[in-house]
Design a protein around this motif. Structure first.
Motif, PDB file in Angstrom:
ATOM      1  N   SER A 244      -1.393  -0.055  -9.462  1.00 28.17           N
ATOM      2  CA  SER A 244      -0.874  -1.396  -9.152  1.00 28.17           C
ATOM      3  C   SER A 244       0.562  -1.357  -8.647  1.00 28.17           C
ATOM      4  O   SER A 244       1.025  -2.305  -8.008  1.00 28.17           O
ATOM      5  CB  SER A 244      -0.963  -2.307 -10.383  1.00 28.17           C
ATOM      6  N   ILE A 245       1.265  -0.238  -8.917  1.00 28.19           N
ATOM      7  CA  ILE A 245       2.636  -0.118  -8.415  1.00 28.19           C
ATOM      8  C   ILE A 245       2.674  -0.169  -6.890  1.00 28.19           C
ATOM      9  O   ILE A 245       3.674  -0.549  -6.283  1.00 28.19           O
ATOM     10  CB  ILE A 245       3.286   1.185  -8.931  1.00 28.19           C
ATOM     11  N   LEU A 246       1.553   0.186  -6.255  1.00 22.13           N
ATOM     12  CA  LEU A 246       1.494   0.162  -4.801  1.00 22.13           C
ATOM     13  C   LEU A 246       1.413  -1.253  -4.240  1.00 22.13           C
ATOM     14  O   LEU A 246       1.519  -1.452  -3.036  1.00 22.13           O
ATOM     15  CB  LEU A 246       0.281   0.963  -4.307  1.00 22.13           C
ATOM     16  N   ASN A 247       1.230  -2.233  -5.121  1.00 21.54           N
ATOM     17  CA  ASN A 247       1.166  -3.618  -4.663  1.00 21.54           C
ATOM     18  C   ASN A 247       2.543  -4.198  -4.377  1.00 21.54           C
ATOM     19  O   ASN A 247       2.648  -5.280  -3.790  1.00 21.54           O
ATOM     20  CB  ASN A 247       0.464  -4.496  -5.709  1.00 21.54           C
ATOM     21  N   ARG A 248       3.603  -3.499  -4.815  1.00 18.31           N
ATOM     22  CA  ARG A 248       4.953  -3.999  -4.563  1.00 18.31           C
ATOM     23  C   ARG A 248       5.236  -4.000  -3.074  1.00 18.31           C
ATOM     24  O   ARG A 248       4.861  -3.086  -2.349  1.00 18.31           O
ATOM     25  CB  ARG A 248       5.997  -3.124  -5.263  1.00 18.31           C
ATOM     26  N   LYS A 249       5.902  -5.059  -2.624  1.00 12.74           N
ATOM     27  CA  LYS A 249       6.302  -5.114  -1.227  1.00 12.74           C
ATOM     28  C   LYS A 249       7.180  -3.912  -0.925  1.00 12.74           C
ATOM     29  O   LYS A 249       8.115  -3.600  -1.661  1.00 12.74           O
ATOM     30  CB  LYS A 249       7.086  -6.403  -0.969  1.00 12.74           C
ATOM     31  N   GLY A 250       6.884  -3.225   0.151  1.00 18.52           N
ATOM     32  CA  GLY A 250       7.602  -2.006   0.488  1.00 18.52           C
ATOM     33  C   GLY A 250       6.773  -0.783   0.179  1.00 18.52           C
ATOM     34  O   GLY A 250       6.898   0.245   0.843  1.00 18.52           O
ATOM     35  N   SER A 251       5.928  -0.877  -0.851  1.00 19.72           N
ATOM     36  CA  SER A 251       5.022   0.225  -1.177  1.00 19.72           C
ATOM     37  C   SER A 251       3.658   0.027  -0.535  1.00 19.72           C
ATOM     38  O   SER A 251       2.881   0.973  -0.414  1.00 19.72           O
ATOM     39  CB  SER A 251       4.849   0.349  -2.695  1.00 19.72           C
ATOM     40  N   ASP A 252       3.357  -1.218  -0.130  1.00 19.45           N
ATOM     41  CA  ASP A 252       2.010  -1.517   0.365  1.00 19.45           C
ATOM     42  C   ASP A 252       1.762  -1.021   1.787  1.00 19.45           C
ATOM     43  O   ASP A 252       0.640  -1.134   2.291  1.00 19.45           O
ATOM     44  CB  ASP A 252       1.717  -3.020   0.281  1.00 19.45           C
ATOM     45  N   THR A 253       2.782  -0.467   2.433  1.00 18.38           N
ATOM     46  CA  THR A 253       2.574   0.094   3.771  1.00 18.38           C
ATOM     47  C   THR A 253       2.330   1.600   3.735  1.00 18.38           C
ATOM     48  O   THR A 253       2.124   2.213   4.776  1.00 18.38           O
ATOM     49  CB  THR A 253       3.796  -0.184   4.671  1.00 18.38           C
ATOM     50  N   ARG A 254       2.339   2.191   2.541  1.00 22.43           N
ATOM     51  CA  ARG A 254       2.112   3.629   2.428  1.00 22.43           C
ATOM     52  C   ARG A 254       0.622   3.919   2.510  1.00 22.43           C
ATOM     53  O   ARG A 254      -0.153   3.500   1.647  1.00 22.43           O
ATOM     54  CB  ARG A 254       2.686   4.154   1.116  1.00 22.43           C
ATOM     55  N   ALA A 255       0.234   4.632   3.530  1.00 26.90           N
ATOM     56  CA  ALA A 255      -1.180   4.945   3.714  1.00 26.90           C
ATOM     57  C   ALA A 255      -1.621   5.998   2.706  1.00 26.90           C
ATOM     58  O   ALA A 255      -0.814   6.756   2.157  1.00 26.90           O
ATOM     59  CB  ALA A 255      -1.423   5.436   5.135  1.00 26.90           C
ATOM     60  N   ILE A 256      -2.926   6.035   2.463  1.00 29.28           N
ATOM     61  CA  ILE A 256      -3.531   7.018   1.563  1.00 29.28           C
ATOM     62  C   ILE A 256      -4.598   7.764   2.354  1.00 29.28           C
ATOM     63  O   ILE A 256      -5.551   7.164   2.851  1.00 29.28           O
ATOM     64  CB  ILE A 256      -4.148   6.336   0.334  1.00 29.28           C
ATOM     65  N   LEU A 257      -4.407   9.064   2.488  1.00 28.70           N
ATOM     66  CA  LEU A 257      -5.298   9.919   3.273  1.00 28.70           C
ATOM     67  C   LEU A 257      -6.112  10.773   2.304  1.00 28.70           C
ATOM     68  O   LEU A 257      -5.544  11.534   1.521  1.00 28.70           O
ATOM     69  CB  LEU A 257      -4.452  10.788   4.201  1.00 28.70           C
ATOM     70  N   ILE A 258      -7.431  10.631   2.356  1.00 23.70           N
ATOM     71  CA  ILE A 258      -8.292  11.298   1.380  1.00 23.70           C
ATOM     72  C   ILE A 258      -9.244  12.264   2.080  1.00 23.70           C
ATOM     73  O   ILE A 258      -9.986  11.866   2.985  1.00 23.70           O
ATOM     74  CB  ILE A 258      -9.118  10.277   0.572  1.00 23.70           C
ATOM     75  N   GLY A 259      -9.215  13.524   1.649  1.00 18.22           N
ATOM     76  CA  GLY A 259     -10.102  14.530   2.210  1.00 18.22           C
ATOM     77  C   GLY A 259     -11.447  14.572   1.507  1.00 18.22           C
ATOM     78  O   GLY A 259     -11.705  13.803   0.576  1.00 18.22           O
ATOM     79  N   GLU A 260     -12.309  15.476   1.942  1.00 14.53           N
ATOM     80  CA  GLU A 260     -13.650  15.609   1.376  1.00 14.53           C
ATOM     81  C   GLU A 260     -13.578  15.905  -0.124  1.00 14.53           C
ATOM     82  O   GLU A 260     -12.861  16.809  -0.552  1.00 14.53           O
ATOM     83  CB  GLU A 260     -14.401  16.740   2.077  1.00 14.53           C
ATOM     84  N   THR A 261     -14.317  15.146  -0.897  1.00  7.01           N
ATOM     85  CA  THR A 261     -14.391  15.330  -2.346  1.00  7.01           C
ATOM     86  C   THR A 261     -15.647  14.650  -2.862  1.00  7.01           C
ATOM     87  O   THR A 261     -16.049  13.604  -2.338  1.00  7.01           O
ATOM     88  CB  THR A 261     -13.152  14.736  -3.052  1.00  7.01           C
ATOM     89  N   PRO A 262     -16.276  15.208  -3.888  1.00  9.35           N
ATOM     90  CA  PRO A 262     -17.461  14.563  -4.449  1.00  9.35           C
ATOM     91  C   PRO A 262     -17.169  13.180  -5.034  1.00  9.35           C
ATOM     92  O   PRO A 262     -18.089  12.376  -5.215  1.00  9.35           O
ATOM     93  CB  PRO A 262     -17.906  15.548  -5.555  1.00  9.35           C
TER      94      PRO A 262
END
Length: 256
Positions: A40-58
């Motif tokens: 939920s810390i990513l919901n702060r304005k300024g943090s919500d533009t940080r992309a999350i890149l996820i590789g192959e995983t089960p």
């Protein structure tokens, strides 16, 4: 621009990090535990533009669901080893914004991330024009009166966040989090005031009108706009208060 990277295979991860750094992105490597943490810390304005890149995983579907269940609207991009329409469809249905097939170039990642971010802030086009200033969302420096305004990396990051919120007030804490929030050594956030002054001077010098375009809204933050936009903002605008921990730091500093 910060981007979280989850890629469990060391060889692929190292090559990916090099690609990201090559386009001036700042990758933050995360492990499986990241998706079980308090997102939920990513919901702060300024943090919500940080992309999350996820590789192959089960556990790909679980990770995407965890991000969206926390209410995060951060761009989520999935990296697949092979093209597979069924798997791509499942990832998108779980809440991913995009699916890419390896090998992936940094220039493509940053373009896709910028596209997702600008649309999430209501900007369909690649740029926004405010008076004499044209701000681009694809990494280019802005133009003032048709001429390029050269900005340092920090100046560009701060200006980009102001431009995404054009004609709306954005708090200094939100700008700080967008630019420095995940650094191991964080400067005191008075540094934002310093960069704002530099940006104003550059814009005002380049503009035929001499207008600086970045207004201080005392007690609330900053606004990128023209003089005619002073009453255009919703009074209940998108303002984010400084986190309590940061408030305590400020109070202690003020007493020192």
């Amino acid at each position: 621009m910060y981007i979280y990277v989850f890629e469990p295979r060391a060889g692929r991860r190292d090559a990916l990090l090099a690609e990201l750094r090559g386009v001036r992105m700042s990758p933050i490597v995360v492990e499986e535990a990241f998706f079980a943490s308090d997102l939920s810390i990513l919901n702060r304005k300024g943090s919500d533009t940080r992309a999350i890149l996820i590789g192959e995983t089960p556990h790909l579907a679980e990770h995407i669901r965890a991000i969206r269940a926390a209410g995060c609207r951060n761009p989520v991009l999935v990296m697949r080893d092979f093209k597979n329409s069924r798997d791509a469809s499942e990832s998108l249905n779980q809440g991913a914004d995009d699916v890419m097939v390896s090998p992936i170039k940094g220039i493509e990642i940053i373009s896709r991330v910028n596209s997702i971010i600008r649309r999430s802030y209501g900007h369909a086009a690649e740029s926004v024009t405010v008076g004499e200033v044209t701000a681009y969302f694809d990494g280019r420096d802005p133009q003032v009166c048709g001429e390029r305004l050269r900005l340092s990396r920090r100046e560009h990051a701060i200006f980009q966040h102001l431009a995404l919120n054009a004609n709306r007030v954005i708090s200094k804490a939100a700008i700080y989090d967008a630019v420095y929030g995940m650094d191991d050594t964080q400067p005191f956030d008075k540094v934002i005031d310093v960069y704002i002054c530099k940006l104003r001077k550059k814009i005002g010098t380049a503009a035929d009108s001499g207008h600086q375009y970045i207004e201080t809204v005392y007690g609330r933050g900053y606004k990128f706009g023209t003089a005619d936009d002073d009453h255009a903002e919703d009074p209940a605008g998108d303002i984010v208060e400084m986190p309590r921990g940061r408030q305590a730091e400020h109070a202690a500093s003020a007493r020192a």
